[in-house]
Enzyme design. Structure first.
Site, short mmCIF file in Angstrom:
data_model
loop_
_atom_site.label_atom_id
_atom_site.label_comp_id
_atom_site.label_asym_id
_atom_site.label_seq_id
_atom_site.Cartn_x
_atom_site.Cartn_y
_atom_site.Cartn_z
N ASP A 175 -83.87 -4.94 -42.77
CA ASP A 175 -82.59 -4.65 -42.78
C ASP A 175 -81.69 -5.76 -41.83
OD1 ASP A 175 -80.23 -3.27 -42.05
OD2 ASP A 175 -81.41 -1.56 -40.90
N ASP A 196 -77.16 -4.27 -47.55
CA ASP A 196 -77.79 -5.34 -46.45
C ASP A 196 -79.32 -4.67 -46.02
OD1 ASP A 196 -76.89 -2.89 -45.50
OD2 ASP A 196 -76.40 -3.54 -43.51
N GLU A 197 -79.81 -3.84 -46.90
CA GLU A 197 -81.36 -3.47 -46.42
C GLU A 197 -81.85 -3.36 -47.91
OE1 GLU A 197 -81.28 0.67 -45.01
OE2 GLU A 197 -79.45 0.13 -43.84
#
Length: 362
Positions: free
Chosen positions: A16, A114-115
């Site tokens: 993350d 974003d993960e």
DNA sequence: TCTGGGGTCCTAGGACCC
DNA sequence: TCTGGGGTCCTAGGACCC
């Protein structure tokens, strides 16, 4: 047992990125560093509409959080640096980071910009080795992109995801199978993915505050209260999740666009023009992806936030802009009547199918 | 306080068909 | 005239995720 695990145990990483959008901004504009940075809607001196997308840790010290109305953020910290957001940049950085992650395991799953999840069961013999691998991932991303991330390691996606959020920013949390219960029990129920604000409130009403409380609660009563979801919550609270790490297959389910008016309006022509604009956008995106659609849904939100949707399924698949516009206009009749002020207007097409002879686009 | 925009999935009722 | 049960599709709303 420490340091070993049986070979049936999976080892899953959840990566993350820390405050991704504002981290990208800081990287592009180093002069921002050290200042509170908020990415989101225009604050307009506290009169802006919209919300905070993300903000850096300096801004969080003022109480600003993602999802918060931008007007509230402005009141908390008018001197923060407010940025609209450069999504093209974020997408580019994200693609490069995902490319780095994919090198570490074929079993890879992106989760938003974003993960991501990585299943590293086959290339690491235990959690120690997985931790070393996670360290190299952190270093490689930092070295190449100048951005930190937090990584959670666990026996399934559920645990890995909760673990990555445990020590942010730049954190690393490892939860071995033997530690799952101890790790989960004291955490608040809303840390479970799928338990949001409404469900949390209901659970609190039943005296369930922590994941440990949820795990100890009767599964059959949860099923009575929440249906099939209740059983799932209970399984999650026990740390059980079978879901595999893998990219979603097949074509997407829907394409939509929606727009909040800068000022709520009851002017028929304004609403009607905006509806046409939105239809154009949706039509363009569906056409770019060579998709035909069958169902059209119009969404209207009024000033008082009351929201309704109307949808219609045609008897045929189409990609005609006229069909889309005509159907949307008919569905939006109520909204166009001008009886109530409209806040938001949206159009979505679903029941999608690839146009013949086209390559598959996701 | 006053709440974006992109999505997915679930539920529940009703229509319709066999 | 009254009435099965299973399956599928449609519609509306809601919760949730990033």
């Amino acid at each position: 047992m420490k340091g070993s695990c049986n070979r049936n145990t999976r080892i899953i990483l959840h990566i993350d990125m820390d405050h991704f959008f504002s981290a990208c901004e800081e990287r592009e504009h180093p002069e921002l560093k050290g200042n509170p940075v908020v990415v989101g809607a225009e604050p307009k001196q506290g009169r802006g509409r919209g919300v905070v997308k993300t903000c850096n840790y300096e801004a969080r010290e003022f109480g600003i959080q993602s999802g918060m109305p931008i007007s509230t953020a402005w009141r908390l910290c008018p001197n923060a640096i407010y940025v609209r957001g450069n999504y093209r940049l974020y997408k580019k950085v994200s693609e490069r980071i995902m490319a780095i992650l994919k090198k570490y395991s074929e079993r890879f799953q992106r989760w938003g910009l974003d993960e991501a999840f990585l299943d590293v069961s086959l290339m690491t013999k235990d959690f120690e080795e997985a931790t070393k691998l996670a360290e190299s991932i952190k270093h490689e991303i930092l070295w190449n992109e100048g951005i930190t991330c937090s990584i959670g390691i666990g026996p399934n996606k559920l645990i890995a995801k909760i673990a990555s959020g445990h020590e942010k920013p730049d954190g690393m949390t490892v939860v071995r199978e033997d530690d799952v219960e101890r790790f989960l029990a004291p955490l608040p129920v809303q840390r479970i993915v799928g338990i949001g604000e409404k469900t949390t409130a209901k659970l609190h009403g039943m005296g369930i505050k922590t994941i440990g409380d949820l795990a100890a609660f009767s599964a059959s009563i949860l099923a009575q209260k929440f249906g099939a979801m209740g059983m799932r919550y209970h399984q999650y609270a026990l740390g059980l999740s079978e879901s595999d790490v893998g990219e979603r297959r097949g074509i997407r389910k829907s394409i939509g666009h929606e727009c909040t008016f800068a000022v709520d309006t009851d002017a028929r022509d304004v609403v009607s023009r905006r509806l046409v604009d939105i239809c154009c956008k949706v039509y363009q995106r569906a056409t770019e992806k060579n998709l035909l659609f069958k169902t059209v849904t119009v969404k209207v939100r009024y000033k008082n936030f009351h929201t309704f949707t109307h949808s219609r399924t045609l008897s045929f698949f189409t990609n005609s802009s006229q069909n889309l516009r005509k159907t949307a206009e008919e569905l939006a009749q109520d909204a166009l009547s001008g009886k109530e002020k409209v806040r938001l207007l949206g159009v979505r097409v679903s029941n999608l199918k690839l146009a013949k002879g086209q390559r598959i686009l996701i």
